[in-house]
Design an enzyme around this catalytic site. Structure first.
Site, PDB file in Angstrom:
ATOM      1  N   ASP A  73       0.840  -1.200   0.000  1.00  0.00           N
ATOM      2  CA  ASP A  73       0.000   0.000   0.000  1.00  0.00           C
ATOM      3  C   ASP A  73       0.872   1.246   0.000  1.00  0.00           C
ATOM      4  O   ASP A  73       1.917   1.285   0.653  1.00  0.00           O
ATOM      5  CB  ASP A  73      -0.905   0.034   1.247  1.00  0.00           C
ATOM      6  N   ASP A  79       0.616   8.132   7.852  1.00  0.00           N
ATOM      7  CA  ASP A  79       1.001   6.754   8.180  1.00  0.00           C
ATOM      8  C   ASP A  79       2.374   6.732   8.838  1.00  0.00           C
ATOM      9  O   ASP A  79       2.592   6.102   9.880  1.00  0.00           O
ATOM     10  CB  ASP A  79       1.075   5.895   6.909  1.00  0.00           C
ATOM     11  N   GLU A 102       2.329  -2.660  10.700  1.00  0.00           N
ATOM     12  CA  GLU A 102       1.994  -2.790   9.290  1.00  0.00           C
ATOM     13  C   GLU A 102       3.020  -2.075   8.415  1.00  0.00           C
ATOM     14  O   GLU A 102       3.264  -2.472   7.280  1.00  0.00           O
ATOM     15  CB  GLU A 102       0.605  -2.208   9.017  1.00  0.00           C
ATOM     16  N   GLU A 103       3.637  -1.035   8.963  1.00  0.00           N
ATOM     17  CA  GLU A 103       4.526  -0.195   8.162  1.00  0.00           C
ATOM     18  C   GLU A 103       5.970  -0.685   8.120  1.00  0.00           C
ATOM     19  O   GLU A 103       6.796  -0.106   7.414  1.00  0.00           O
ATOM     20  CB  GLU A 103       4.497   1.243   8.697  1.00  0.00           C
ATOM     21  N   ASP A 123      -1.503  -1.563  13.860  1.00  0.00           N
ATOM     22  CA  ASP A 123      -1.675  -0.814  12.626  1.00  0.00           C
ATOM     23  C   ASP A 123      -1.806   0.631  13.074  1.00  0.00           C
ATOM     24  O   ASP A 123      -2.845   1.020  13.620  1.00  0.00           O
ATOM     25  CB  ASP A 123      -2.929  -1.271  11.882  1.00  0.00           C
ATOM     26  N   LEU A 125      -2.241   3.485  11.666  1.00  0.00           N
ATOM     27  CA  LEU A 125      -3.295   4.322  11.080  1.00  0.00           C
ATOM     28  C   LEU A 125      -4.068   3.500  10.051  1.00  0.00           C
ATOM     29  O   LEU A 125      -3.664   3.393   8.894  1.00  0.00           O
ATOM     30  CB  LEU A 125      -2.694   5.573  10.454  1.00  0.00           C
ATOM     31  N   ASP A 126      -5.165   2.929  10.498  1.00  0.00           N
ATOM     32  CA  ASP A 126      -6.011   2.109   9.645  1.00  0.00           C
ATOM     33  C   ASP A 126      -6.915   2.999   8.790  1.00  0.00           C
ATOM     34  O   ASP A 126      -7.406   4.022   9.248  1.00  0.00           O
ATOM     35  CB  ASP A 126      -6.873   1.198  10.526  1.00  0.00           C
ATOM     36  N   GLU A 285      -4.680  -6.607  12.672  1.00  0.00           N
ATOM     37  CA  GLU A 285      -6.013  -6.142  12.289  1.00  0.00           C
ATOM     38  C   GLU A 285      -7.076  -7.154  12.716  1.00  0.00           C
ATOM     39  O   GLU A 285      -7.946  -6.838  13.524  1.00  0.00           O
ATOM     40  CB  GLU A 285      -6.081  -5.884  10.777  1.00  0.00           C
TER      41      GLU A 285
END
Length: 340
Positions: A73, A79, A102-103, A123, A125-126, A285
């Site tokens: 993404d 983010d 996630e990052e 995560d 910033l979802d 998540e």
């Protein structure tokens, strides 16, 4: 004169998140207080992220950063900022030994001098695709206790199923900022009071209705979905009796799941021919949201038989999983179609 708990519209005896977690800690005489400290650090990370979200347009934080994250993404500027906030605040809490974000492609190891006993998967910033158009977004986190305190922490230590979560939560940045948490004893929601900078208990012992009137899924992917699932969609829209279900889909898991807890119904991100394992990530998540949903009286399954999301054994940090979660009756109903 006896002290009053409320003067005008101002409470003088508010139940803050810090006070709540300390009172919960006192119910367990052997508790060290480390989880309380960790939750406090996560609350600060959520406050700082919320502040950045509120002033993003003014501070020129909209738009992409020019990079992509581990799952392909595009990373937004917010983010990257939120990720740095979570990492730095969790490291400085002295309660974590490792993190999964996630990052970040790899596990984030905490310096030994700052080691604690917990592993946090998050995560930061979802719902990134909604940032620039001001739609509700949020943060998600799950807290595990490391099984083995001996030796250096490894990626294997982070690959724990959701049924081993110690606590989980999310923070939604919408018309208000609410942090929803569970330590395995129900679900409670805390709204940020910007006048004092504290999360105040506003939704105690949250429970998802046993059955709802809303289904939430990206039906734009219908051409890739199982025919059995399409029959369920048709059932929602053209029931033999009663009114059709309402369709709601924000595209931000935090917003969609929070609405599902409040109003009931079902949220789905199923497997498809284009994404055989679904799209959402298991560790940071699916697992935290499944934990919260079950604690609120709902269900969370993968759609593979009756398999609970929390029972899936992860094999990689960014593993994906299909998910169906929400009101117990609604989850049972979709399973009846999938397993027919």
């Amino acid at each position: 004169m006896a002290s009053s708990s409320k003067i005008g519209d101002v409470s003088t005896d508010a139940m803050t998140l810090t006070r709540f977690t300390m009172e919960e800690q006192m119910k367990h005489p052997g508790a060290s207080g480390s989880l309380t400290l960790l939750l406090s650090s996560l609350a600060v990370a959520c406050k700082a992220t919320e502040a950045a979200v509120r002033k993003a347009g003014i501070a020129q934080l909209y738009g992409i950063s020019g990079d992509t994250n581990t799952t392909g993404d595009e990373q937004k500027k917010l983010d990257v900022l939120a990720n740095d906030l979570f990492i730095n605040l969790l490291k400085s809490s002295y309660q974590t030994c490792a993190m999964v974000s996630e990052e970040n492609e790899n596990m984030i190891e905490v310096p030994v001098a700052k080691h604690g006993r917990y592993i946090v998967c998050f995560d930061p910033l979802d719902g990134s695709s909604n940032i620039d158009c001001l739609v509700s977004i949020g943060s998600i986190f799950g807290i595990y206790r490391r099984d083995d305190d001996e030796g250096p922490v490894t990626e294997k230590d982070c690959l724990l199923p959701g049924n081993k979560l110690v606590a989980a939560g999310y923070c939604v940045f919408g018309t208000a900022c609410m942090m929803v948490i569970s330590t395995g004893n129900g679900v409670n929601g805390f709204t940020l009071d910007p006048s004092i900078g504290e999360f105040i208990l506003t939704a105690q012992d949250m429970k998802v209705p046993k059955k709802g009137k809303i289904y939430s899924v990206n039906e734009g992917n219908s051409s890739y979905l199982d025919e059995k699932l399409l029959k369920y969609f048709k059932h929602c829209k053209f029931p033999e009796t009663g009114k059709p279900r309402g369709a709601r889909y924000v595209g931000s898991m935090v917003a969609d799941v929070h609405r599902t807890i409040c109003y009931g119904g079902i949220f789905m991100y199923p497997a498809s021919s284009s994404a055989v394992n679904g799209k959402l990530r298991l560790l940071y998540e699916c697992n935290p949201m499944a934990f919260i949903m079950e604690q609120a009286g709902g269900k969370a399954v993968t759609g593979r038989g009756d398999e609970r999301v929390l029972d899936v054994i992860p094999t990689s940090l960014h593993q994906r999983a299909p998910i169906y979660l929400g009101s117990a009756d609604d989850v049972d109903e979709v399973l009846s179609f999938l397993n027919a």
